[in-house]
Enzyme design. Structure first.
Site, PDB file in Angstrom:
ATOM      1  N   HIS A  99      -5.271   5.618  -7.652  1.00  0.00           N
ATOM      2  CA  HIS A  99      -4.975   7.053  -7.639  1.00  0.00           C
ATOM      3  C   HIS A  99      -6.211   7.849  -7.228  1.00  0.00           C
ATOM      4  O   HIS A  99      -7.341   7.468  -7.571  1.00  0.00           O
ATOM      5  CB  HIS A  99      -4.520   7.524  -9.017  1.00  0.00           C
ATOM      6  N   HIS A 174      -5.673  -0.981  -9.910  1.00  0.00           N
ATOM      7  CA  HIS A 174      -4.999  -1.459 -11.110  1.00  0.00           C
ATOM      8  C   HIS A 174      -3.560  -1.853 -10.822  1.00  0.00           C
ATOM      9  O   HIS A 174      -3.002  -1.501  -9.783  1.00  0.00           O
ATOM     10  CB  HIS A 174      -5.025  -0.381 -12.207  1.00  0.00           C
ATOM     11  N   ARG A 194      -0.397   2.813  -2.693  1.00  0.00           N
ATOM     12  CA  ARG A 194      -0.032   1.417  -2.853  1.00  0.00           C
ATOM     13  C   ARG A 194      -0.928   0.557  -1.960  1.00  0.00           C
ATOM     14  O   ARG A 194      -0.958   0.730  -0.743  1.00  0.00           O
ATOM     15  CB  ARG A 194       1.445   1.231  -2.514  1.00  0.00           C
TER      16      ARG A 194
END
Length: 320
Positions: A99, A174, A194
């Site tokens: 993110h 993650h 992604r």
């Protein structure tokens, strides 16, 4: 302002399961049920108010209708409602992802960045997650590992159990592994890049979109910090326990367990989000009496007052 009980918005991502329906009695109209957005004013999925003067109103509309006073003085700087709380049921592993931080997200996605916190609610035997990289790598090496399908070999694989905690700072690579139920408290953002998706295809039969260039831009390619530990110790008090799970620049999450009664103060500094992890009981605030059980979510506007929790309950309190 009255205490607000919420019904979640649901997401049917392909990796989800049925535990939110079967074990948490969620009334979802989709299958699988990957996520329930429990406390959300985000445009991509708003919770809905249950009962009271605002029954049936989208939480987003409620937030938009009222002044920022109900968010609290600590949120004065925020352009949008700052928090999103969800439950995640990973029957299959999620994609490897990352993110952006606030600066990058506002520039490229027109919303805040996404720092998030995970509390492991349930973990099947041998369940694990990925949390950062094992060793430092260059951006060129990172891109090469993605392209040759070896990126997982270079990530920090952490076996987890119920009660483990992880603060996922923006930029940390993650992924949630299969067999995990997670309570996620995060900035109110849906900006996800992604990195790798194990070759899976979406409902249209095509590979799901990757965001490699943006991921390379924002990823922290040095090892992350501690694994699985709460920020504070478990403290036994008169009739209840409390433990600070995370205290970061965006929010503080504290876990409570009570088997009699517990009284808490609300202030004008911050709203409170209550996420019921287990048990059942009652929340009493002025003339309001709300029965609560495992899986319920509550929003308490910032104001001066006190409420009481009674019964046998475990919950996470989120404040700014």
């Amino acid at each position: 302002m009255e205490v607000i009980q919420l019904r979640p918005a649901f997401k049917d991502y392909l990796w989800g399961g049925r535990r939110l329906v079967d074990e948490y009695d969620k009334k979802a109209d989709c299958d699988p049920v990957a996520e329930s957005w429990e406390l959300s004013a985000h445009k991509d999925g708003s919770s809905t108010i249950v009962g009271g003067a605002y029954d049936g109103m989208l939480f987003k509309d409620y937030i938009d209708q009222h002044a920022k006073d109900l968010w609290g003085t600590k949120a004065a700087k925020d352009a949008t409602f700052p928090i999103l709380i969800k439950f995640i049921d990973a029957k299959q592993p999620l994609s490897i992802q990352v993110h952006p931080d606030d600066t990058y997200a506002w520039e490229h996605e027109h919303e805040p960045g996404k720092n998030e916190f995970w509390y492991v609610m349930e973990a099947d035997p041998d369940s694990f997650l990925y949390y950062g990289v094992k060793e430092p790598m260059t951006k060129e090496e990172y891109r090469a590992h993605i392209q040759d399908d070896t990126i997982c070999d270079y990530l920090n694989k952490v076996h987890v159990k119920k009660g483990d905690c992880f603060f996922i700072q923006a930029g940390t690579i993650h992924a949630i592994g299969a067999g995990l139920m997670i309570a996620e408290i995060q900035q109110s953002s849906n900006s996800t890049y992604r990195v790798y998706d194990f070759g899976r295809v979406g409902k249209d039969g095509k590979p799901r979109q990757l965001h490699i260039d943006k991921a390379v831009d924002v990823s922290n390619l040095t090892p992350s910090g501690k694994n699985g530990e709460a920020d504070g110790p478990l403290i036994q008090k008169n009739g209840y326990t409390e433990q600070v799970l995370t205290k970061n620049n965006y929010f503080t999450c504290t876990k409570y367990h009570v088997d009699t009664t517990y009284t808490e103060t609300v202030t004008k500094m911050s709203f409170q989000g209550l996420t019921i992890l287990d048990g059942q009981g009652v929340l009493s605030y002025d003339d309001q009496v709300l029965p609560l059980r495992k899986g319920d979510s509550v929003f308490i506007p910032a104001q001066d007052g006190k409420y009481e929790m009674s019964g046998n309950l475990t919950w996470i309190q989120t404040v700014l």
